[in-house]
Write a protein that holds these residues in place. Structure first.
Motif, PDB file in Angstrom:
ATOM      1  N   UNK A 102       0.813  -1.207   0.000  1.00  0.00           N
ATOM      2  CA  UNK A 102       0.000   0.000   0.000  1.00  0.00           C
ATOM      3  C   UNK A 102       0.849   1.261   0.000  1.00  0.00           C
ATOM      4  N   UNK A 103       0.180   2.384  -0.173  1.00  0.00           N
ATOM      5  CA  UNK A 103       0.837   3.697  -0.148  1.00  0.00           C
ATOM      6  C   UNK A 103      -0.002   4.608   0.741  1.00  0.00           C
ATOM      7  N   UNK A 104       0.393   5.860   0.804  1.00  0.00           N
ATOM      8  CA  UNK A 104      -0.387   6.824   1.582  1.00  0.00           C
ATOM      9  C   UNK A 104      -1.777   7.013   0.980  1.00  0.00           C
ATOM     10  N   UNK A 105      -1.897   6.778  -0.318  1.00  0.00           N
ATOM     11  CA  UNK A 105      -3.174   7.009  -1.003  1.00  0.00           C
ATOM     12  C   UNK A 105      -3.979   5.736  -1.268  1.00  0.00           C
ATOM     13  N   UNK A 106      -3.340   4.578  -1.202  1.00  0.00           N
ATOM     14  CA  UNK A 106      -4.052   3.331  -1.501  1.00  0.00           C
ATOM     15  C   UNK A 106      -3.832   2.297  -0.401  1.00  0.00           C
ATOM     16  N   UNK A 107      -4.815   1.439  -0.239  1.00  0.00           N
ATOM     17  CA  UNK A 107      -4.702   0.363   0.754  1.00  0.00           C
ATOM     18  C   UNK A 107      -3.853  -0.775   0.224  1.00  0.00           C
ATOM     19  N   UNK A 108      -3.238  -1.487   1.136  1.00  0.00           N
ATOM     20  CA  UNK A 108      -2.456  -2.660   0.761  1.00  0.00           C
ATOM     21  C   UNK A 108      -3.394  -3.746   0.254  1.00  0.00           C
ATOM     22  N   UNK A 109      -2.942  -4.456  -0.779  1.00  0.00           N
ATOM     23  CA  UNK A 109      -3.687  -5.592  -1.324  1.00  0.00           C
ATOM     24  C   UNK A 109      -2.751  -6.803  -1.280  1.00  0.00           C
ATOM     25  N   UNK A 110      -2.927  -7.611  -0.252  1.00  0.00           N
ATOM     26  CA  UNK A 110      -2.007  -8.724  -0.006  1.00  0.00           C
ATOM     27  C   UNK A 110      -2.226  -9.847  -1.013  1.00  0.00           C
ATOM     28  N   UNK A 111      -1.509  -9.763  -2.115  1.00  0.00           N
ATOM     29  CA  UNK A 111      -1.618 -10.793  -3.142  1.00  0.00           C
ATOM     30  C   UNK A 111      -0.409 -11.709  -3.161  1.00  0.00           C
ATOM     31  N   UNK A 112       0.699 -11.291  -2.547  1.00  0.00           N
ATOM     32  CA  UNK A 112       1.953 -12.026  -2.682  1.00  0.00           C
ATOM     33  C   UNK A 112       2.324 -12.777  -1.404  1.00  0.00           C
ATOM     34  N   UNK A 113       2.459 -12.065  -0.308  1.00  0.00           N
ATOM     35  CA  UNK A 113       2.913 -12.698   0.933  1.00  0.00           C
ATOM     36  C   UNK A 113       1.839 -13.557   1.592  1.00  0.00           C
ATOM     37  N   UNK A 114       0.595 -13.115   1.548  1.00  0.00           N
ATOM     38  CA  UNK A 114      -0.490 -13.888   2.159  1.00  0.00           C
ATOM     39  C   UNK A 114      -0.595 -15.298   1.599  1.00  0.00           C
ATOM     40  N   UNK A 115      -0.759 -15.441   0.283  1.00  0.00           N
ATOM     41  CA  UNK A 115      -0.816 -16.787  -0.289  1.00  0.00           C
ATOM     42  C   UNK A 115       0.456 -17.609  -0.023  1.00  0.00           C
ATOM     43  N   UNK A 116       1.612 -16.935   0.004  1.00  0.00           N
ATOM     44  CA  UNK A 116       2.860 -17.643   0.306  1.00  0.00           C
ATOM     45  C   UNK A 116       2.813 -18.212   1.716  1.00  0.00           C
ATOM     46  N   UNK A 117       2.466 -17.384   2.685  1.00  0.00           N
ATOM     47  CA  UNK A 117       2.439 -17.841   4.077  1.00  0.00           C
ATOM     48  C   UNK A 117       1.369 -18.907   4.302  1.00  0.00           C
TER      49      UNK A 117
END
Length: 146
Positions: A102-117
């Motif tokens: 994410x950034x200051x203007x957008x929310x994080x979208x967990x597409x990489x680490x979540x599925x990995x974990x």
């Protein structure tokens, strides 16, 4: 009388491993690549799709190969022996980390680490089970396909 030093079976293990040759190494790499493909599929399915470039940028790097330039995490890195690397991003997609965290203007979208974990523990068990099977087959004298 000279006593034999007890090495806990290490000499016997090393002798058996030397007799195996390179076949188990190739099989281990094959097992790791299969696990990486399963994880990468989960990551691609979780990736947000605007134009599909982020999803298409998720790449698997096999042992001895170089990761794509500008990929996250890592940039250009050569995978070591028995190391498989999954990355997101390339020359055209330099924003994978911004989507993930994410950034200051957008929310994080967990597409990489979540599925990995989520997949890591299961894939580790699968890798261990398949590696043991290879060693068992080789020790039993069965021919293994590389």
């Amino acid at each position: 009388m000279a006593s034999k030093r007890n090495d806990g079976g290490l000499a016997n293990f090393n002798k058996r491993m030397k007799a195996l040759g390179d076949a188990p190494d190739a099989m281990i790499d094959k097992i790791l690549m299969r696990a990486a493909r399963r994880i990468a599929v989960a990551q691609r399915m979780a990736a947000p799709v605007d134009d599909g470039n982020l999803r298409a940028s998720i790449a698997i790097t096999a042992p001895g190969e170089t990761t794509p330039p500008y990929s996250q995490p890592g940039g250009s890195h050569v995978a070591d022996k028995h190391e498989v690397i999954i990355t997101a991003g390339n020359e055209d997609v330099r924003y994978a980390h911004l989507v993930q965290h994410g950034t200051a203007d957008t929310e994080a979208q967990d597409f990489f680490l979540g599925p990995f974990h989520q997949a890591r523990a299961k894939e580790q068990r699968t890798i261990k089970r398949e590696a043991k099977k290879i060693l068992r087959d080789v020790n039993a004298g069965k021919k293994i396909d590389v």
